[in-house]
Scaffold this active site. Structure first.
Site: not given
Ligand SMILES: NC(=O)NC1=NC(=O)NC1=O
Length: 174
Positions: A67, A84-85, A87-88, A119, A122-123
């Site tokens: 991750h 990921s893009q 979500e972040q 770490f 869930c973003a």
């Molecule tokens: N380290 C992370 O928690 N990364 C992420 N959580 C997400 O929900 N998307 C990510 O890229």
């Protein structure tokens, strides 16, 4: 997406579609494909969770290491996966000022130093204040408890990504 459509996918089509429901771990979808036919989406999710649960601690930590850090190098360099893009960005990681980015970098580094894996949260279910609070809170956990907590977050991310795939397919059909 009708489950019969999923069950009719070739191995390649299945892994193309579901290969990133757990970040950068296509092996999981590759492994569960052989359990088709699936009853429904929940059945697919149950097989994914079962695969993750069956892994030794080193395997679970391997998943966590796949991750990207929140607001980390990959985000700054634009090399995040599409999921990921999104979500972040949704969690406010793309609009941090330089002090906030530095703060996240220090917290992520402290966490990684303590646990040996990044770490993960869930973003989509958290905003930037939640993320900073959780990072500080979870730093107090012991390694075993934190590994399990982080894997729970991976499952939350996976569940939302699975639903996204199915729903976006339904939208394209409407
Ligand atoms: N380290 C992370 O928690 N990364 C992420 N959580 C997400 O929900 N998307 C990510 O890229």
């Amino acid at each position: 997406m009708d489950i019969s459509v999923v069950n009719a996918l070739t191995y390649e089509e299945f892994v193309n579609l579901f290969g990133n429901v757990v970040e950068k771990c296509p092996i999981i979808s590759a492994a569960i494909w052989s359990h088709r036919p699936f009853k429904d989406l929940a059945d697919i999710e149950a097989h994914i969770m079962g695969f993750i649960h069956s892994l030794p601690d080193s395997g679970k930590e391997g998943i966590l290491r796949c991750h990207p850090d929140l607001a980390g190098r990959d985000l700054q360099s634009g090399t995040l996966t599409r999921e990921s893009q999104e979500e972040q960005s949704q969690a406010g990681m793309t609009t941090l000022d330089s002090a906030e980015i530095q703060h996240m970098y220090r917290l992520n580094s402290k966490y990684k130093e303590r646990f040996g894996f990044p770490f993960v949260i869930c973003a989509r279910l958290n905003n930037k204040a939640d993320i900073v609070r959780q990072l500080n809170e979870r730093l107090k956990n012991d390694r075993a408890a934190e590994r399990e907590r982080a894997i729970e977050e991976v499952k939350n991310i996976c569940s939302l990504r699975l639903n996204n795939i199915v729903l976006s397919d339904i939208q394209t059909k409407l």
